[in-house]
Write a protein that holds these residues in place. Structure first.
Motif, PDB file in Angstrom:
ATOM      1  N   THR A  61       3.158  -3.111   4.137  1.00  0.00           N
ATOM      2  CA  THR A  61       2.827  -4.060   3.072  1.00  0.00           C
ATOM      3  C   THR A  61       3.950  -5.064   2.808  1.00  0.00           C
ATOM      4  O   THR A  61       3.710  -6.121   2.238  1.00  0.00           O
ATOM      5  N   TRP A  62       5.145  -4.702   3.184  1.00  0.00           N
ATOM      6  CA  TRP A  62       6.320  -5.446   2.741  1.00  0.00           C
ATOM      7  C   TRP A  62       6.360  -6.906   3.169  1.00  0.00           C
ATOM      8  O   TRP A  62       6.682  -7.792   2.379  1.00  0.00           O
ATOM      9  N   SER A  63       6.060  -7.178   4.405  1.00  0.00           N
ATOM     10  CA  SER A  63       6.145  -8.550   4.912  1.00  0.00           C
ATOM     11  C   SER A  63       5.193  -9.490   4.165  1.00  0.00           C
ATOM     12  O   SER A  63       5.577 -10.587   3.760  1.00  0.00           O
ATOM     13  N   LEU A  64       3.944  -9.046   3.956  1.00  0.00           N
ATOM     14  CA  LEU A  64       2.978  -9.882   3.254  1.00  0.00           C
ATOM     15  C   LEU A  64       3.334 -10.004   1.772  1.00  0.00           C
ATOM     16  O   LEU A  64       3.229 -11.083   1.182  1.00  0.00           O
ATOM     17  N   LEU A  79       9.482  -1.293  -3.550  1.00  0.00           N
ATOM     18  CA  LEU A  79       9.475  -0.560  -4.816  1.00  0.00           C
ATOM     19  C   LEU A  79      10.196   0.769  -4.638  1.00  0.00           C
ATOM     20  O   LEU A  79      10.023   1.430  -3.616  1.00  0.00           O
ATOM     21  N   PRO A  80      10.977   1.179  -5.647  1.00  0.00           N
ATOM     22  CA  PRO A  80      11.718   2.431  -5.522  1.00  0.00           C
ATOM     23  C   PRO A  80      10.821   3.646  -5.280  1.00  0.00           C
ATOM     24  O   PRO A  80      11.233   4.609  -4.676  1.00  0.00           O
ATOM     25  N   HIS A  81       9.591   3.562  -5.751  1.00  0.00           N
ATOM     26  CA  HIS A  81       8.677   4.699  -5.605  1.00  0.00           C
ATOM     27  C   HIS A  81       7.556   4.409  -4.611  1.00  0.00           C
ATOM     28  O   HIS A  81       6.495   5.037  -4.685  1.00  0.00           O
ATOM     29  N   ASP A  82       7.776   3.470  -3.692  1.00  0.00           N
ATOM     30  CA  ASP A  82       6.759   3.155  -2.689  1.00  0.00           C
ATOM     31  C   ASP A  82       6.264   4.408  -1.969  1.00  0.00           C
ATOM     32  O   ASP A  82       5.093   4.520  -1.637  1.00  0.00           O
ATOM     33  N   HIS A  83       7.159   5.346  -1.757  1.00  0.00           N
ATOM     34  CA  HIS A  83       6.783   6.559  -1.007  1.00  0.00           C
ATOM     35  C   HIS A  83       5.782   7.428  -1.779  1.00  0.00           C
ATOM     36  O   HIS A  83       5.156   8.314  -1.201  1.00  0.00           O
ATOM     37  N   LEU A  84       5.603   7.176  -3.072  1.00  0.00           N
ATOM     38  CA  LEU A  84       4.669   7.953  -3.888  1.00  0.00           C
ATOM     39  C   LEU A  84       3.301   7.297  -4.031  1.00  0.00           C
ATOM     40  O   LEU A  84       2.385   7.900  -4.593  1.00  0.00           O
ATOM     41  N   GLY A  85       3.155   6.086  -3.541  1.00  0.00           N
ATOM     42  CA  GLY A  85       1.913   5.341  -3.738  1.00  0.00           C
ATOM     43  C   GLY A  85       0.923   5.474  -2.599  1.00  0.00           C
ATOM     44  O   GLY A  85       1.226   6.006  -1.528  1.00  0.00           O
ATOM     45  N   LEU A  86      -0.275   4.988  -2.876  1.00  0.00           N
ATOM     46  CA  LEU A  86      -1.308   4.825  -1.867  1.00  0.00           C
ATOM     47  C   LEU A  86      -1.322   3.334  -1.542  1.00  0.00           C
ATOM     48  O   LEU A  86      -1.408   2.503  -2.449  1.00  0.00           O
ATOM     49  N   HIS A  87      -1.228   3.003  -0.285  1.00  0.00           N
ATOM     50  CA  HIS A  87      -1.117   1.602   0.121  1.00  0.00           C
ATOM     51  C   HIS A  87      -2.316   1.237   0.982  1.00  0.00           C
ATOM     52  O   HIS A  87      -2.724   2.012   1.848  1.00  0.00           O
ATOM     53  N   PHE A  88      -2.848   0.056   0.717  1.00  0.00           N
ATOM     54  CA  PHE A  88      -4.065  -0.375   1.393  1.00  0.00           C
ATOM     55  C   PHE A  88      -3.884  -1.753   1.996  1.00  0.00           C
ATOM     56  O   PHE A  88      -3.197  -2.608   1.437  1.00  0.00           O
ATOM     57  N   GLY A  89      -4.535  -1.946   3.116  1.00  0.00           N
ATOM     58  CA  GLY A  89      -4.561  -3.246   3.762  1.00  0.00           C
ATOM     59  C   GLY A  89      -5.989  -3.666   4.021  1.00  0.00           C
ATOM     60  O   GLY A  89      -6.805  -2.846   4.451  1.00  0.00           O
ATOM     61  N   LEU A  90      -6.301  -4.910   3.733  1.00  0.00           N
ATOM     62  CA  LEU A  90      -7.584  -5.482   4.081  1.00  0.00           C
ATOM     63  C   LEU A  90      -7.366  -6.291   5.344  1.00  0.00           C
ATOM     64  O   LEU A  90      -6.512  -7.189   5.375  1.00  0.00           O
TER      65      LEU A  90
END
Length: 137
Positions: free
Chosen positions: A13-16, A32-43
């Motif tokens: 997600t970082w580049s976009l 984000l400091p807690h990126d490792h705890l999230g759910l990340h999505f790409g369209l």
């Protein structure tokens, strides 16, 4: 082909995020400091990453962060499609309230999808934000 939303790792997600939200800042600024705890999505549209967003769930509340659509693709409904997906995911996980820190100039977009402004506001990097939220059924 068409569009598909799928789970992706945080670094994808970082580049976009950077290109759309903070193009003048270094890449570390959008991590984000807690990126490792999230759910990340790409369209993806025809296998090209067009929109990203991250969802952080704590108990029965969820915050979505860093919703970003490639600048050349904005206004085509990808952000709305992503937010609708986030709402469905949050609901399926028992979330009662979803919220975000919205840039003041983007509140109209969030209103269309049922979020309402709260009285909580703040500024970061000369940008004004308001907390917006939606109760889920």
């Amino acid at each position: 082909m068409g569009t598909i939303i799928k789970t992706i790792p945080a670094p994808a997600t970082w580049s976009l995020r950077q290109a759309v939200m903070w193009p003048d800042k270094p890449l570390d600024y959008i991590k984000l400091p807690h990126d490792h705890l999230g759910l990340h999505f790409g369209l993806f549209r025809d296998e090209e990453l067009v929109t990203v967003a991250s969802l952080f769930i704590i108990d029965d509340n969820a915050q979505f962060r860093k919703l970003a659509t490639k600048t050349s693709e904005q206004g085509k409904g990808y952000g709305s499609h992503m937010l609708q997906h986030l709402l469905k995911v949050a609901h399926s996980k028992g979330v009662e309230k979803i919220w975000c820190n919205a840039r003041k100039e983007k509140t109209g977009f969030y209103h269309k999808l049922g979020l309402i402004e709260t009285t909580q506001t703040f500024s970061k990097g000369n940008i004004n934000y308001v907390v917006m939220e939606k109760m889920l059924p």
